[in-house]
Enzyme design. Sequence first.
Site, PDB file in Angstrom:
ATOM      1  N   SER A   1       0.459  -1.284   0.010  1.00 25.76           N
ATOM      2  CA  SER A   1       0.106   0.282  -0.175  1.00 25.76           C
ATOM      3  C   SER A   1       0.979   1.334  -0.123  1.00 25.76           C
ATOM      4  O   SER A   1       2.318   0.853   0.426  1.00 25.76           O
ATOM      5  CB  SER A   1      -1.259   0.264   1.178  1.00 25.76           C
ATOM      6  OG  SER A   1      -1.458   1.075   1.708  1.00 25.76           O
TER       7      SER A   1
ATOM      8  N   TYR B   1      -1.935  -1.288  10.634  1.00 20.14           N
ATOM      9  CA  TYR B   1      -1.981  -1.095   9.210  1.00 20.14           C
ATOM     10  C   TYR B   1      -0.543  -0.650   8.690  1.00 20.14           C
ATOM     11  O   TYR B   1       0.571  -1.359   7.646  1.00 20.14           O
ATOM     12  CB  TYR B   1      -3.058  -0.343   8.273  1.00 20.14           C
ATOM     13  CG  TYR B   1      -3.304  -0.758   6.896  1.00 20.14           C
ATOM     14  CD1 TYR B   1      -4.033  -1.957   7.298  1.00 20.14           C
ATOM     15  CD2 TYR B   1      -3.112   0.244   6.228  1.00 20.14           C
ATOM     16  CE1 TYR B   1      -4.339  -2.639   5.530  1.00 20.14           C
ATOM     17  CE2 TYR B   1      -3.277   0.262   4.564  1.00 20.14           C
ATOM     18  CZ  TYR B   1      -3.660  -1.430   4.280  1.00 20.14           C
ATOM     19  OH  TYR B   1      -3.675  -1.114   2.868  1.00 20.14           O
TER      20      TYR B   1
HETATM   21  P1  NAD Z   1     -11.431  -6.800   0.798  1.00 20.55           P
HETATM   22  O1  NAD Z   1     -11.694  -6.609   2.647  1.00 20.55           O
HETATM   23  O2  NAD Z   1     -12.373  -6.727  -0.170  1.00 20.55           O
HETATM   24  O3  NAD Z   1     -10.317  -8.168   0.930  1.00 20.55           O
HETATM   25  C1  NAD Z   1      -9.123  -9.204   1.524  1.00 20.55           C
HETATM   26  C2  NAD Z   1      -9.568 -10.398   1.452  1.00 20.55           C
HETATM   27  O4  NAD Z   1      -9.166 -10.766   1.826  1.00 20.55           O
HETATM   28  C3  NAD Z   1     -11.208 -10.268   1.855  1.00 20.55           C
HETATM   29  O5  NAD Z   1     -11.898 -11.704   0.624  1.00 20.55           O
HETATM   30  C4  NAD Z   1     -10.672 -11.187   3.351  1.00 20.55           C
HETATM   31  O6  NAD Z   1     -11.799 -12.155   3.616  1.00 20.55           O
HETATM   32  C5  NAD Z   1      -9.382 -12.475   3.266  1.00 20.55           C
HETATM   33  N1  NAD Z   1      -8.727 -12.068   4.261  1.00 20.55           N
HETATM   34  C6  NAD Z   1      -8.868 -11.249   5.635  1.00 20.55           C
HETATM   35  N2  NAD Z   1      -8.762 -11.952   6.620  1.00 20.55           N
HETATM   36  C7  NAD Z   1      -7.869 -13.631   5.508  1.00 20.55           C
HETATM   37  C8  NAD Z   1      -7.059 -14.669   6.557  1.00 20.55           C
HETATM   38  N3  NAD Z   1      -6.681 -14.354   8.002  1.00 20.55           N
HETATM   39  N4  NAD Z   1      -6.614 -15.443   5.896  1.00 20.55           N
HETATM   40  C9  NAD Z   1      -7.701 -15.417   3.989  1.00 20.55           C
HETATM   41  N5  NAD Z   1      -8.504 -14.304   4.119  1.00 20.55           N
HETATM   42  C10 NAD Z   1      -8.163 -13.521   4.589  1.00 20.55           C
HETATM   43  O7  NAD Z   1      -9.571  -5.836   0.477  1.00 20.55           O
HETATM   44  P2  NAD Z   1      -9.169  -5.251  -0.323  1.00 20.55           P
HETATM   45  O8  NAD Z   1      -9.015  -4.016  -0.352  1.00 20.55           O
HETATM   46  O9  NAD Z   1      -9.508  -6.449  -2.247  1.00 20.55           O
HETATM   47  O10 NAD Z   1      -7.594  -5.608   0.066  1.00 20.55           O
HETATM   48  C11 NAD Z   1      -6.657  -6.244  -0.426  1.00 20.55           C
HETATM   49  C12 NAD Z   1      -5.294  -5.917  -0.735  1.00 20.55           C
HETATM   50  O11 NAD Z   1      -4.694  -4.806  -1.204  1.00 20.55           O
HETATM   51  C13 NAD Z   1      -4.890  -6.511   1.021  1.00 20.55           C
HETATM   52  O12 NAD Z   1      -3.516  -6.354   1.536  1.00 20.55           O
HETATM   53  C14 NAD Z   1      -5.047  -4.638   1.352  1.00 20.55           C
HETATM   54  O13 NAD Z   1      -4.484  -3.764   2.400  1.00 20.55           O
HETATM   55  C15 NAD Z   1      -4.714  -4.234   0.065  1.00 20.55           C
HETATM   56  N6  NAD Z   1      -4.606  -2.800  -0.414  1.00 20.55           N
HETATM   57  C16 NAD Z   1      -6.396  -2.415  -0.106  1.00 20.55           C
HETATM   58  C17 NAD Z   1      -6.314  -0.905  -0.270  1.00 20.55           C
HETATM   59  C18 NAD Z   1      -8.356  -0.365  -0.751  1.00 20.55           C
HETATM   60  O14 NAD Z   1      -8.031   0.664  -0.494  1.00 20.55           O
HETATM   61  N7  NAD Z   1      -9.047  -0.736  -0.480  1.00 20.55           N
HETATM   62  C19 NAD Z   1      -5.338   0.150  -0.785  1.00 20.55           C
HETATM   63  C20 NAD Z   1      -3.958  -0.366  -0.885  1.00 20.55           C
HETATM   64  C21 NAD Z   1      -3.795  -1.631  -0.540  1.00 20.55           C
END
Ligand code: NAD
Length: 268
Positions: free
Chosen positions: A144, A157
Amino acid sequence: METVDYAGKVVVVTGGAGGLGFALCRKFVLAGAHVALLDLDRDATRSAANYLRASEKSKVLGIACDVTNPAACHQAMQAVIAEFGGIDLLINNAGIAHRSLLRDTDISVLHRVMDVNFFGAVHCTRAALPSICRRRGQIAAISSIAGFSPLFGRTGYSASKHALHGFFDSLRSEVEADGVGVSIICPAFIATGIERAALGGDGGPATLPRNAVGSEMSAADMADRIVDALRQRRRLYLPTLLAKAAWWTSRLAPAYFAWQMKRRVASR
Ligand code: NAD
């Protein structure tokens, strides 16, 4: 430049049942890869895998796996290898967020965030590494902009994402001689469920308001960019102008970056 063709390759995506992970799985299925998606919830994992299988007649494996459990990660990677013969690309995508000032945050919340975001990636990478090395494959970590710069109200985070950089940059130095590519991806804000599911300081739902900077990109558009970057085996990928601006400003003028970030993010 030589790029990777994912047709027939085996791709594992953690957190693949939702948000960015699911969008990445869709792109890899369209590219002809065999995809294994790992996620926490058994039903959500099964229905995501069924959906992908039905739409593209591709080989898709859905495995319920909590990435905080090292034995479960080992079992999941063994199941992928048994089904598909090996692993070419592991994307460590599973992640959770919290929104809470440190003074209001129970230590268990910080442990949970580190367990999922950092140790989850460590467990999956250790379990998949022998196969990836044999196949001269790739490992990716979804970090991120909070992985290289501060983010107000997200101490845990941000720390968990910074830890990914130290881990994967160091791992690269160990495995690049084996032909293994290690990519760190640093998106800004994506329209997914992560903020709805964010923990508050007491471990319940977050009560501080969400405060994205700039517009959110769709998960599908972000996944397109990330797949292109992985094809090129990019070491560090900053997918948007905001991510690039954050990278350079936080490096060249860290105090100015911190002031701007706080002004925008903490204003609510
Ligand atoms: P999301 O919540 O939509 O998806 C995350 C997924 O991870 C979910 O399906 C959840 O069930 C799964 N998960 C959570 N805990 C888990 C565990 N213990 N074991 C297995 N699976 C697990 O979120 P997202 O935005 O799609 O996030 C994906 C990645 O992108 C993350 O690493 C997040 O930090 C990163 N990210 C997101 C953003 C944003 O703005 N959404 C920005 C930068 C980085």
